[in-house]
Design a protein around this motif. Structure first.
Motif, PDB file in Angstrom:
ATOM      1  N   GLN A 178      59.480  60.624  65.382  1.00 43.80           N
ATOM      2  CA  GLN A 178      59.911  60.134  64.075  1.00 43.80           C
ATOM      3  C   GLN A 178      61.420  59.943  64.003  1.00 43.80           C
ATOM      4  O   GLN A 178      61.932  59.253  63.108  1.00 43.80           O
ATOM      5  CB  GLN A 178      59.459  61.113  62.988  1.00 43.80           C
ATOM      6  CG  GLN A 178      57.958  61.234  62.830  1.00 43.80           C
ATOM      7  CD  GLN A 178      57.281  59.887  62.612  1.00 43.80           C
ATOM      8  OE1 GLN A 178      57.692  59.119  61.747  1.00 43.80           O
ATOM      9  NE2 GLN A 178      56.269  59.599  63.413  1.00 43.80           N
TER      10      GLN A 178
ATOM     11  N   PRO B 188      44.786  54.132  70.547  1.00 47.51           N
ATOM     12  CA  PRO B 188      44.166  55.389  70.125  1.00 47.51           C
ATOM     13  C   PRO B 188      42.642  55.281  70.151  1.00 47.51           C
ATOM     14  O   PRO B 188      42.078  54.207  69.927  1.00 47.51           O
ATOM     15  CB  PRO B 188      44.676  55.563  68.684  1.00 47.51           C
ATOM     16  CG  PRO B 188      45.980  54.818  68.654  1.00 47.51           C
ATOM     17  CD  PRO B 188      45.775  53.641  69.556  1.00 47.51           C
TER      18      PRO B 188
ATOM     19  N   ARG C  90      50.532  55.677  71.394  1.00 45.26           N
ATOM     20  CA  ARG C  90      49.287  56.289  70.933  1.00 45.26           C
ATOM     21  C   ARG C  90      49.602  57.522  70.095  1.00 45.26           C
ATOM     22  O   ARG C  90      50.470  58.324  70.466  1.00 45.26           O
ATOM     23  CB  ARG C  90      48.402  56.665  72.123  1.00 45.26           C
ATOM     24  CG  ARG C  90      47.597  55.479  72.639  1.00 45.26           C
ATOM     25  CD  ARG C  90      46.652  55.853  73.754  1.00 45.26           C
ATOM     26  NE  ARG C  90      45.648  56.828  73.367  1.00 45.26           N
ATOM     27  CZ  ARG C  90      44.537  57.062  74.064  1.00 45.26           C
ATOM     28  NH1 ARG C  90      44.303  56.378  75.173  1.00 45.26           N
ATOM     29  NH2 ARG C  90      43.675  57.976  73.667  1.00 45.26           N
ATOM     30  N   ASP C  91      48.875  57.682  68.993  1.00 44.72           N
ATOM     31  CA  ASP C  91      49.123  58.818  68.112  1.00 44.72           C
ATOM     32  C   ASP C  91      48.081  59.917  68.259  1.00 44.72           C
ATOM     33  O   ASP C  91      47.976  60.789  67.405  1.00 44.72           O
ATOM     34  CB  ASP C  91      49.196  58.362  66.653  1.00 44.72           C
ATOM     35  CG  ASP C  91      47.891  57.748  66.146  1.00 44.72           C
ATOM     36  OD1 ASP C  91      46.891  57.716  66.908  1.00 44.72           O
ATOM     37  OD2 ASP C  91      47.873  57.301  64.983  1.00 44.72           O
ATOM     38  N   ASP C  92      47.324  59.870  69.383  1.00 44.28           N
ATOM     39  CA  ASP C  92      46.248  60.852  69.553  1.00 44.28           C
ATOM     40  C   ASP C  92      46.324  61.591  70.891  1.00 44.28           C
ATOM     41  O   ASP C  92      45.321  62.150  71.349  1.00 44.28           O
ATOM     42  CB  ASP C  92      44.891  60.160  69.427  1.00 44.28           C
ATOM     43  CG  ASP C  92      44.639  59.113  70.517  1.00 44.28           C
ATOM     44  OD1 ASP C  92      45.617  58.707  71.203  1.00 44.28           O
ATOM     45  OD2 ASP C  92      43.475  58.693  70.696  1.00 44.28           O
TER      46      ASP C  92
ATOM     47  N   GLN D 295      51.528  68.913  69.992  1.00 50.63           N
ATOM     48  CA  GLN D 295      51.450  67.572  69.412  1.00 50.63           C
ATOM     49  C   GLN D 295      52.428  67.425  68.250  1.00 50.63           C
ATOM     50  O   GLN D 295      53.145  66.422  68.150  1.00 50.63           O
ATOM     51  CB  GLN D 295      50.034  67.307  68.896  1.00 50.63           C
ATOM     52  CG  GLN D 295      48.980  67.104  69.967  1.00 50.63           C
ATOM     53  CD  GLN D 295      47.599  66.916  69.324  1.00 50.63           C
ATOM     54  OE1 GLN D 295      47.138  67.762  68.557  1.00 50.63           O
ATOM     55  NE2 GLN D 295      46.958  65.808  69.625  1.00 50.63           N
TER      56      GLN D 295
ATOM     57  N   TYR E  99      55.309  64.520  68.239  1.00 46.97           N
ATOM     58  CA  TYR E  99      55.288  63.425  67.267  1.00 46.97           C
ATOM     59  C   TYR E  99      56.383  63.578  66.212  1.00 46.97           C
ATOM     60  O   TYR E  99      56.864  62.571  65.669  1.00 46.97           O
ATOM     61  CB  TYR E  99      53.897  63.303  66.644  1.00 46.97           C
ATOM     62  CG  TYR E  99      52.902  62.698  67.616  1.00 46.97           C
ATOM     63  CD1 TYR E  99      53.001  61.357  67.975  1.00 46.97           C
ATOM     64  CD2 TYR E  99      51.905  63.466  68.201  1.00 46.97           C
ATOM     65  CE1 TYR E  99      52.122  60.795  68.889  1.00 46.97           C
ATOM     66  CE2 TYR E  99      51.012  62.918  69.118  1.00 46.97           C
ATOM     67  CZ  TYR E  99      51.130  61.573  69.456  1.00 46.97           C
ATOM     68  OH  TYR E  99      50.255  61.022  70.374  1.00 46.97           O
TER      69      TYR E  99
END
Length: 433
Positions: free
Chosen positions: A400, A219, A410-412, A392, A396
């Motif tokens: 989960q 990220p 990557r969380d972005d 997004q 995301y």
């Protein structure tokens, strides 16, 4: 376009890249046969799609044949098209657009697209001398098969080119047997954006696709370069960015009878558009994400494209985000690490599999999903929404639901859009008229 005809699709791959496409077409009710030529990767897609060992034995059976790469597949695709088959795939010319960076740049220049100055080298010492004599920031870009080792691409930051000199000296000692030809391209700054389109053998199909690749591992766009960690995108009518780049290639692609996806990755700023490289095939994870954004079944879309059907197709409004879920040793290739940490790792879903989950290097055994292949690519998870933030949130949220030992991602993906959209609109590149 609504098509209820049951058709036969033959998917041909070197390394199993488009297994997800084949699985989707199968789920849409069509017959599928899948061939992976690299025996080391041959179990990708096992349990998801029917497999064959020699694709040539099944050419006559197929209504549509789909290739997934360059590096020689274009010649096979062109030969089959010449025999009257409906084929998605390249030609020797379009393969070269991607495989030979300098050729691709020269072809853009021929059709009136401005390019960044570059020099091509096959000798590291000569390249080092050139940088010392012409100090500035450069990007080191291997050509040919070496360009698939993404970590070898180096973006220089020093104004005098001293960091590029150090990297070239290291490559000379370690990578000279792998990197036979490479470019030094002048570096510019701006928004990195790709414009892509599907070509039906005669013209570009409408709409086109604007996408933003996220190639760094971590990220914040730091860490080693990867094949890709995620992509954000949206569909649009032909705009200024398309008209000034990819559209100018249409006559040449029509001469070739090219059928498939092609895009140009660019750096754009207030001074102009600077094309960096071609992708003359499906992108990964681009095609997985795009398949969720189509307004018609993927099989119908492939048939429409392969047979030179209508150039218009339906795509969903809004934005899309796709995130790669990977395991060790990605983005590196290390057989011992893969076998120790990731081979046959179980992919567990807390709830039944929902929309937006796409296989990469995965097989199914006794109805359990397992990681296979050799590099640690597991899944692509996508989301769609009226805003980038909504897309997004959906992507995301779906992640989960997934458990894979040692998984990372990557969380972005999509965060860049907040700034990039302002600049692209200010410069007028997204204008459709």
């Amino acid at each position: 376009m609504t098509d209820q005809v049951r058709r036969k699709f033959l998917f041909i791959s070197t390394d199993g890249l488009h297994a997800d496409c084949a699985w989707r077409v199968l789920r849409e009710g069509h017959e599928v046969r899948y061939c992976i030529e690299n025996k080391a990767e041959a179990d990708i897609g096992d349990g998801f799609v029917p497999k064959v060992d020699d694709w040539q034995d099944h050419v006559d059976w197929a209504d549509v044949i789909v290739f997934d790469d360059v590096l020689g597949q274009g010649e096979k695709a062109a030969q089959l098209r010449a025999q009257g088959k409906a084929v998605i795939g390249g030609t020797p010319y379009t393969d070269r657009l991607e495989d030979d960076r300098s050729f691709g740049q020269d072809e853009l220049k021929k059709v009136g697209v401005g390019i960044l100055p570059y020099q091509e080298f096959d000798d590291f010492d000569k390249a080092i001398s050139y940088v010392k004599e012409n100090p500035r920031r450069y990007v080191v870009k291997p050509s040919g098969e070496a360009q698939n080792i993404k970590r070898l691409l180096f973006v220089g930051a020093e104004e005098d080119g001293s960091d590029v000199v150090r990297v070239l000296d290291a490559y000379k000692r370690v990578w000279s047997d792998t990197i036979k030809i490479f470019q030094l391209q002048n570096r510019v700054t701006g928004v990195e954006v790709a414009i892509g389109g599907f070509f039906n053998g005669k013209e570009f199909m409408d709409p086109v696709n604007i996408n933003f690749e996220h190639k760094k591992l971590l990220p914040g766009n730091v860490g080693p370069a990867t094949g890709e960690m995620g992509t954000s995108m949206f569909w649009t009518g032909p705009n200024k960015l398309f008209r000034e780049t990819l559209a100018k290639m249409a006559p040449r692609l029509a001469e070739e009878g090219y059928v498939g996806y092609i895009d140009i990755n660019c750096i754009v700023n207030g001074n102009g558009i600077y094309p960096l490289e071609f992708t003359a095939r499906f992108g990964y994870p681009t095609i997985q994400i795009q398949s969720d954004g189509l307004g018609l079944p993927l099989a119908d879309f492939f048939y429409q494209m392969a047979t030179g059907g209508p150039s218009k197709f339906k795509a969903k409004r809004g934005f899309q985000v796709g995130v790669r879920l990977v395991v060790p040793p990605y983005p590196f290739k290390d057989k011992e690490t893969f076998e120790s940490y990731s081979k046959n790792a179980a992919i567990v879903f807390k709830r039944p599999v929902s929309e937006g989950v796409h296989i990469h290097d995965v097989k199914r055994v006794n109805n359990e999903w397992l990681v296979t292949g050799s590099v640690g690519l597991a899944l692509v998870v996508s989301g769609l929404g009226p805003t980038m933030r909504d897309a997004q949130k959906q992507a995301y949220g779906r992640i989960q639901n997934i458990l894979i030992p040692n998984m990372y991602f990557r969380d972005d993906i999509g965060d860049r859009w907040a700034d990039d959209s302002d600049r692209l609109h200010t410069w007028g590149y997204l204008r459709e008229n």
